[in-house]
Design a protein around this motif. Structure first.
Motif, PDB file in Angstrom:
ATOM      1  N   SER A 119       0.859  -1.181   0.000  1.00  0.00           N
ATOM      2  CA  SER A 119       0.000   0.000   0.000  1.00  0.00           C
ATOM      3  C   SER A 119       0.895   1.229   0.000  1.00  0.00           C
ATOM      4  O   SER A 119       1.732   1.408   0.913  1.00  0.00           O
ATOM      5  N   PHE A 120       0.752   2.108  -1.012  1.00  0.00           N
ATOM      6  CA  PHE A 120       1.714   3.201  -1.203  1.00  0.00           C
ATOM      7  C   PHE A 120       1.273   4.510  -0.548  1.00  0.00           C
ATOM      8  O   PHE A 120       1.990   5.506  -0.631  1.00  0.00           O
ATOM      9  N   ASN A 173       3.050   7.291   3.263  1.00  0.00           N
ATOM     10  CA  ASN A 173       3.428   6.208   4.162  1.00  0.00           C
ATOM     11  C   ASN A 173       3.169   4.876   3.453  1.00  0.00           C
ATOM     12  O   ASN A 173       2.031   4.428   3.320  1.00  0.00           O
ATOM     13  N   THR A 174       4.219   4.282   3.007  1.00  0.00           N
ATOM     14  CA  THR A 174       4.143   3.051   2.225  1.00  0.00           C
ATOM     15  C   THR A 174       4.266   1.854   3.168  1.00  0.00           C
ATOM     16  O   THR A 174       5.175   1.827   4.020  1.00  0.00           O
ATOM     17  N   SER A 175       3.378   0.891   2.995  1.00  0.00           N
ATOM     18  CA  SER A 175       3.354  -0.274   3.891  1.00  0.00           C
ATOM     19  C   SER A 175       3.475  -1.564   3.087  1.00  0.00           C
ATOM     20  O   SER A 175       2.894  -1.686   1.996  1.00  0.00           O
ATOM     21  N   LEU A 176       4.183  -2.510   3.699  1.00  0.00           N
ATOM     22  CA  LEU A 176       4.206  -3.883   3.180  1.00  0.00           C
ATOM     23  C   LEU A 176       3.513  -4.762   4.217  1.00  0.00           C
ATOM     24  O   LEU A 176       3.957  -4.862   5.369  1.00  0.00           O
ATOM     25  N   LEU A 201       5.121  -3.415   7.834  1.00  0.00           N
ATOM     26  CA  LEU A 201       6.224  -2.448   7.970  1.00  0.00           C
ATOM     27  C   LEU A 201       5.857  -1.217   7.144  1.00  0.00           C
ATOM     28  O   LEU A 201       5.577  -1.320   5.954  1.00  0.00           O
ATOM     29  N   THR A 202       5.818  -0.071   7.789  1.00  0.00           N
ATOM     30  CA  THR A 202       5.431   1.172   7.123  1.00  0.00           C
ATOM     31  C   THR A 202       6.610   2.152   7.124  1.00  0.00           C
ATOM     32  O   THR A 202       7.249   2.374   8.173  1.00  0.00           O
ATOM     33  N   VAL A 244       7.651  -1.483  -8.484  1.00  0.00           N
ATOM     34  CA  VAL A 244       8.164  -0.146  -8.808  1.00  0.00           C
ATOM     35  C   VAL A 244       6.959   0.762  -8.870  1.00  0.00           C
ATOM     36  O   VAL A 244       5.990   0.466  -9.585  1.00  0.00           O
ATOM     37  N   HIS A 245       7.035   1.887  -8.145  1.00  0.00           N
ATOM     38  CA  HIS A 245       5.841   2.720  -8.043  1.00  0.00           C
ATOM     39  C   HIS A 245       6.235   4.180  -8.221  1.00  0.00           C
ATOM     40  O   HIS A 245       7.240   4.651  -7.675  1.00  0.00           O
ATOM     41  N   THR A 246       5.400   4.886  -8.986  1.00  0.00           N
ATOM     42  CA  THR A 246       5.584   6.320  -9.179  1.00  0.00           C
ATOM     43  C   THR A 246       4.600   7.057  -8.303  1.00  0.00           C
ATOM     44  O   THR A 246       3.379   6.913  -8.470  1.00  0.00           O
ATOM     45  N   PHE A 247       5.152   7.835  -7.380  1.00  0.00           N
ATOM     46  CA  PHE A 247       4.321   8.568  -6.435  1.00  0.00           C
ATOM     47  C   PHE A 247       3.940   9.913  -7.034  1.00  0.00           C
ATOM     48  O   PHE A 247       4.549  10.389  -8.007  1.00  0.00           O
ATOM     49  N   PRO A 248       2.950  10.530  -6.466  1.00  0.00           N
ATOM     50  CA  PRO A 248       2.651  11.904  -6.888  1.00  0.00           C
ATOM     51  C   PRO A 248       3.882  12.789  -6.746  1.00  0.00           C
ATOM     52  O   PRO A 248       4.818  12.502  -5.998  1.00  0.00           O
ATOM     53  N   ALA A 249       3.873  13.896  -7.488  1.00  0.00           N
ATOM     54  CA  ALA A 249       5.072  14.734  -7.575  1.00  0.00           C
ATOM     55  C   ALA A 249       5.473  15.317  -6.239  1.00  0.00           C
ATOM     56  O   ALA A 249       6.655  15.605  -5.994  1.00  0.00           O
TER      57      ALA A 249
END
Length: 942
Positions: A388-389, A412-415, A428-429, A402-407
């Motif tokens: 969750s990105f 808070n990215t979680s696995l 893990l965040t 591979v993730h492109t985040f907003p500019a």
């Protein structure tokens, strides 16, 4: 010099200026001649010396009139002053006695006492000490004494600084200090063990700092367990603790002087092994995300030692403890109960960490800094995972997404890992920061030395971001501060940027943010040249190469400061500057341009001393073959030139033996290449030979002659002096009465060399001539002159010769047409000349006055004037004409005969006279001196 700055005594005795006196006085600047001492010297000399040389006896020299010097060591120093005059030098020496530094030392019988009491002090010092001043630092004041021993009682505990001032008979003094401690006994002690199971033997040891000659009379140990205190004479003991509890032992030490002090040990605690020990995990199996909880209990236990099986341990006093594991699997746990450090029976057990533990690493892309690559490093099965990105985008179950985040933003990215077997889940965040930062600075152009501030808008919110600024030609690191203010130090047009780093550069690509415009740093471009150093006495030339950095930014003000308060200029190119002292001058140029930009440039210019140089003598004259001693007083190495004729070209004392007149030039040069020159002219008198144009000269009797001799720059004496106009000139006139040899003796001005030469003046025999007596002869008659001659006559010359038949005859004939004086000059066979004269006069006769019978004044240039025609007449004294009425119509006086201009033209008072007969009367003076008078008549015809 051969011996630096010194001139051998030979110089002083060879060139003593006895007409002058040289003396000096000296005084210490602080009134005491104690080391270190600065002594001021004052010269008292007469006359006008050209220089001074001081030798202070301490290895230092000076060339000023009134110098000073410092003496570091005591002793007697011979101070010499040499006063240099134009033709010599005078030396005087005096002794300066410098007392050595007084170095007292305090010694004590002891510098530490353990209770108030007396300490004995002894002072030692060099020199002849007349008084000791003691200050014991305890407020009792100064205690003066002529003795070097003293006792003092310190009444209170404390640390005291004792000061001693020792003064000798000259007033020189020195000081020393000592530290006195009046303090209770310093005790250190230790005990081991401090905890454990009873019975236990604890070993005690101690050390104490004792005063000089102090001894411990007793060690009194109180073990704190109610047992009787133990007294020993040694510094160590042991004690058996048999009782459970906490104990505070003490040690009291007493010395032979009655000093005492007590040391308190840290508390000891002893016990028995705890009993009834139980221990267990709250859960024997836990998921990887959980924290394990353990319980341990034992009777009398007051602490528990845990070993968690993963390399970590801890001691706690609670019966419950927690631990988070970072790996899956079976974990072996051991816990030991403790009572005052006495261990009970340990208990071991296991738990199983199962399920999953979420772990991952990530990095972004330099091509797209908001694009991140994630690598899953979790433990446990990866069959069920969710990423969750935090940016509202759909989650994913890709293992390494591979993730492109907003500019821009924080995400808070979680696995989330799930174990489908155990049902365990772990998350893990990590925050991910993205941004589109902009570098902001409103300045387009600023002056050099002005401040400017760079800030970042739309920046990352990551508090751990680091900033490296490449701005205005500088690289600046501000750590986590996202702004920088700096002063522009370099002229130019700068492109500026900041590098933002969010972590390890191998994982996170730094973000380089550039300012959208360049910033011009403008102002005066300062540049001027000065020499690296200048010699004292030389002129400083400054070349200004400055100008505006931007050609259009005209500089409106130039301001120079030359490092002193005397010279300041507001011109572009400064005039040459002269500084009069040895120091480093800070040359500063300040400029202001039309924009108000101001800048300054400073360059140091050291002015170095010129060497001292003085030659004696300034000039001398030598006979060829002689030598002369030349002396150079100097402070730095010298070089004589030319070297021809010198015994040495680098020595201070040289022997000169030139063969020709030579000017010797001495150049002295310092280590800074500063030079000074002096010169001495040595005139060399060479030998010479007297010469004359002719050794023999001939003159006739009665004549004179001028002698001559060369060379003419010598002292001359002629002899004999008879018939000599002056015996001390080169060209005397001689008129000897007989043949004479004259000797000329020539000597040079120094008396080095002389030479003689002879000139013989031969006297020749003169001829004689007698022309005979003067004669009067009739006009137009002939005559013969027959002189009497000496036998040595060889030639004759008559003047004038116009009326004679021969000018070179011995007896010439002539015609008497007028009275004439004839000179006969004869020459002898030796060339001598004699002469005589004879006058042949015309007899005075009226017949010699011829008057016309008539004249015709009609202006036809023929017979227009009536005047007398004469022979043998010298002067017409008076010429008068009368008409028939007896009236004078014309008269002339005292004119030369036969002059028509003195004749009558037939007019009287401007009126033509009629044709008629007229009467004349004539008075004349003959050539032989007689007077004649003649009268008659004549006709005027028209």
């Amino acid at each position: 010099m051969t011996k630096k700055f010194l001139v051998f005594y030979l110089l002083f005795f060879s060139f003593i200026a006895t007409s002058q006196t040289v003396d000096f006085t000296f005084q210490s600047t602080n009134g005491l001649f104690c080391t270190p001492a600065t002594i001021q010297f004052t010269q008292n000399v007469t006359g006008n010396p050209t220089g001074f040389i001081w030798s202070f006896g301490n290895g230092l020299k000076s060339f000023t009139a009134n110098p000073s010097t410092s003496y570091i060591f005591g002793g007697s120093y011979t101070v010499k002053l040499i006063a240099i005059y134009a033709t010599g030098a005078i030396e005087i020496s005096k002794t300066v006695v410098i007392s050595p530094t007084i170095i007292p030392a305090i010694s004590v019988d002891r510098n530490y006492i353990c209770q108030p009491g007396i300490i004995n002090f002894t002072a030692s010092s060099n020199g002849n000490i007349s008084n000791y001043d003691w200050d014991f630092g305890d407020g009792t004041g100064i205690n003066p004494t002529p003795l070097n021993t003293i006792s003092h009682s310190f009444a209170n505990y404390g640390t005291y600084t004792v000061n001693l001032k020792a003064t000798d008979a000259t007033g020189c003094f020195g000081q020393d200090t000592a530290i006195i401690d009046v303090t209770k006994l310093p005790i250190t002690a230790s005990v081991s063990p401090t905890s454990g199971c009873i019975p236990v033997v604890s070993n005690f040891t101690s050390s104490v700092l004792l005063p000089v000659n102090g001894t411990v009379s007793s060690y009194l140990w109180d073990f704190g367990d109610g047992s009787t205190p133990q007294s020993t004479t040694t510094n160590s003991t042991s004690h058996n603790y048999n009782t459970v509890g906490s104990f505070s032992p003490t040690l009291n030490i007493t010395t032979n002087e009655g000093c005492t002090n007590t040391f308190n040990f840290s508390p000891l605690a002893f016990g028995t092994p705890p009993t009834n020990h139980i221990a267990y995990p709250q859960k024997t199996t836990i998921c990887g995300w959980e924290t394990a909880i353990f319980v341990a209990k034992a009777t009398n236990a007051n602490s528990y030692f845990w070993d968690f099986g993963d390399g970590t341990t801890t001691t706690v006093t609670d019966t419950i403890t927690q631990h988070k594991y970072r790996s899956l699997g079976v974990q072996n746990i051991t816990v030991t109960p403790l009572f005052n450090g006495c261990p009970g029976t340990p208990i071991s057990f296991q738990i199983t960490v199962t399920g999953v533990i979420s772990l991952y690493v990530f990095s972004n892309s330099c091509a797209s800094k908001n694009t991140y690559s994630f690598i899953n490093t979790s433990q446990g099965p990866r069959t069920n995972l969710t990423w969750s990105f935090g940016d509202g985008s759909p989650s994913t179950n890709i293992d390494d997404p591979v993730h492109t985040f907003p500019a821009s933003g924080q995400f808070n990215t979680s696995l989330i890992m799930r174990d489908p077997v155990t049902g365990c889940t772990d998350t893990l965040t990590t925050p991910i920061y993205t941004a589109t930062p902009t570098l902001i600075n409103a300045d387009i152009a600023i002056c050099r030395n002005a401040s400017t501030t760079f800030t970042i808008s739309n920046n990352y919110t990551n508090p751990a971001a680091n900033y490296t600024w490449n701005v205005m030609g500088s690289i600046i690191t501000t750590g986590t501060t996202p702004t920088v203010t700096l002063t522009a130090g370099t002229l130019g047009n700068f492109n500026n940027y900041v590098i933002i780093s969010q972590g390890n550069p191998s994982l996170f690509c730094p973000d380089t943010v550039r300012l959208n415009h360049s910033i011009l740093v403008r102002g005066p471009l300062l540049d001027f040249t000065v020499p690296p150093s200048v010699c004292l006495g030389d002129t400083l030339f400054i070349t200004n190469n400055s100008g505006p950095f931007i050609p259009a930014d005209t500089v409106t003000l130039w301001y120079w400061n030359y490092g002193n308060s005397l010279n300041n200029d507001t011109i572009y190119q400064p005039d040459p500057i002269f500084f009069g002292s040895v120091q480093t001058y800070q040359i500063k140029l300040t400029a202001i341009d039309k924009n108000g930009c101001i800048d300054s440039l400073v360059k140091p210019v050291p002015y170095n001393p010129i060497p001292f140089l003085q030659l004696i003598p300034k000039g001398d004259t030598l006979c060829l073959g002689q030598s002369d001693s030349l002396f150079a007083f100097h402070s730095d190495p010298i070089l004589w030139s030319p070297s021809a004729g010198l015994s040495c070209n680098t020595c201070d004392t040289v022997i000169a033996n030139p063969t020709v007149t030579t000017q010797y030039i001495v150049t002295s040069t310092t280590a800074f290449n500063c030079t000074v020159r002096d010169s001495v002219l040595i005139t060399v008198i060479p030998p010479f030979t007297a010469t004359v144009p002719s050794p023999n000269t001939y003159i006739c009797m009665g004549e004179q002659d001028t002698l001559d001799v060369n060379p003419k720059d010598k002292v001359i004496v002629w002899s004999p002096v008879t018939n000599l106009s002056n015996p001390n000139i080169y060209n005397p006139i001689v008129n000897p009465t007989q043949t004479t040899t004259y000797t000329a003796t020539l000597t040079d001005s120094l008396g080095c060399f002389s030479s003689t030469v002879d000139v013989t003046v031969f006297l020749k025999t003169n001829p004689t001539v007698d022309a005979g007596p003067d004669r009067i002869v009739p006009y137009n008659s002939t005559f013969t002159i027959s002189p009497n001659y000496s036998s040595n006559v060889s030639s004759y010359l008559w003047t004038p010769s116009t009326l004679l038949n021969c000018s070179t005859c011995a007896t010439p004939n002539g015609t008497a047409l007028n009275t004439e004086t004839y000179t006969i000059q004869v020459t002898s066979d030796s060339g001598c000349v004699a002469s005589d004269i004879i006058i042949i006069g015309i007899e005075c006769n009226a017949a010699n006055l011829l008057m016309p019978k008539a004249f015709t004044p009609n202006n036809d240039n023929l017979n227009d004037f009536y005047y007398p025609l004469t022979r043998g007449i010298k002067t017409i004294l008076k010429f008068s004409i009368y008409n028939r009425a007896g009236q004078i119509v014309y008269q002339a006086q005292n004119f030369t005969p036969n002059a028509k201009s003195f004749g009558w033209n037939g007019n009287f008072k401007g009126t033509l006279q009629p044709a008629a007969a007229y009467i004349y009367i004539l008075e004349a003076l003959c050539e032989i001196g007689q007077r004649l008078v003649k009268s008659g008549s004549f006709l005027l015809l028209r």
